[in-house]
Design a protein around this motif. Sequence first.
Motif, short mmCIF file in Angstrom:
data_model
loop_
_atom_site.label_atom_id
_atom_site.label_comp_id
_atom_site.label_asym_id
_atom_site.label_seq_id
_atom_site.Cartn_x
_atom_site.Cartn_y
_atom_site.Cartn_z
N SER A 35 37.76 -11.12 44.86
CA SER A 35 36.56 -10.70 44.15
C SER A 35 36.41 -9.17 44.20
O SER A 35 36.06 -8.53 43.20
CB SER A 35 35.34 -11.37 44.77
N ALA A 36 36.70 -8.59 45.35
CA ALA A 36 36.64 -7.13 45.49
C ALA A 36 37.69 -6.46 44.61
O ALA A 36 37.41 -5.45 43.95
CB ALA A 36 36.83 -6.73 46.95
N GLU A 37 38.91 -7.01 44.58
CA GLU A 37 39.97 -6.48 43.69
C GLU A 37 39.51 -6.48 42.25
O GLU A 37 39.71 -5.52 41.52
CB GLU A 37 41.25 -7.31 43.82
N GLU A 38 38.89 -7.60 41.83
CA GLU A 38 38.41 -7.72 40.45
C GLU A 38 37.33 -6.68 40.14
O GLU A 38 37.33 -6.08 39.08
CB GLU A 38 37.88 -9.13 40.18
N ALA A 39 36.41 -6.46 41.08
CA ALA A 39 35.33 -5.49 40.87
C ALA A 39 35.89 -4.08 40.73
O ALA A 39 35.47 -3.32 39.84
CB ALA A 39 34.33 -5.55 42.03
N VAL A 44 37.68 0.56 37.20
CA VAL A 44 38.72 1.48 36.71
C VAL A 44 38.87 1.32 35.20
O VAL A 44 38.92 2.32 34.46
CB VAL A 44 40.07 1.22 37.43
N GLU A 45 38.91 0.09 34.72
CA GLU A 45 39.05 -0.16 33.28
C GLU A 45 37.86 0.42 32.52
O GLU A 45 38.04 1.05 31.46
CB GLU A 45 39.18 -1.66 33.02
N GLU A 110 34.98 9.46 44.54
CA GLU A 110 36.41 9.80 44.45
C GLU A 110 37.15 8.85 43.51
O GLU A 110 38.07 9.24 42.81
CB GLU A 110 37.06 9.77 45.84
N LEU A 111 36.73 7.56 43.49
CA LEU A 111 37.37 6.60 42.61
C LEU A 111 37.07 6.93 41.15
O LEU A 111 37.94 6.80 40.29
CB LEU A 111 36.96 5.16 42.93
N LEU A 112 35.86 7.37 40.86
CA LEU A 112 35.50 7.75 39.50
C LEU A 112 36.39 8.89 39.01
O LEU A 112 36.97 8.81 37.93
CB LEU A 112 34.02 8.18 39.44
N ALA A 113 36.53 9.93 39.82
CA ALA A 113 37.38 11.06 39.44
C ALA A 113 38.84 10.64 39.29
O ALA A 113 39.52 11.02 38.34
CB ALA A 113 37.26 12.17 40.48
#
Length: 166
Positions: A35-39, A44-45, A110-113
């Motif tokens: 579930s975390a992987e999917e989120a 990212v998409e 950081e993930l957004l960037a």
Amino acid sequence: MRLAGKFILMTLSAGIAVAPQRAAAQQPVSVKEKSAEEAVAKFVEQVRIQNGLARLRRIKDGHLRQDACHRARKGNKSYGQSTGIGPPEKVGTLSVLWYSTLDPSQPPPELLAWAKGPGPQWEQPQRFSVGVCLVTTTVDPSERYWVDVGTYMGAIKSLLNLPTWD
């Protein structure tokens, strides 16, 4: 032959008793981890679509989960990033971002960037993958998600970049 069998059995027994955390990295992905992987993948998409970037094909890279579990065992709660082609099992990897969080539905800045991708001067990714390791310890009783997100070259280009050993 019997001696070798006993040695293997003793080694396995000792490995489970001495290093229970190691076994966690080899266990199948749990429902919470999936579930975390999917989120994270969905985030990212969405970031890429919102920024007019090319869609990436999602792939499965088991090394990411192994790396996340390895970081979890170290207990380092910071984030980090690497770029470039690594060892043979990571051929075609363009970049990897890793972090830990208590709530995978709330990604760090950081993930957004990182999801916006590299600048146009760098090779653009074609694929991506997410690996998550969920850990609960006696030191930190809350569930902590260790997340690795990677981008990759296209499949054919990755094959063409296989290292040659002389």
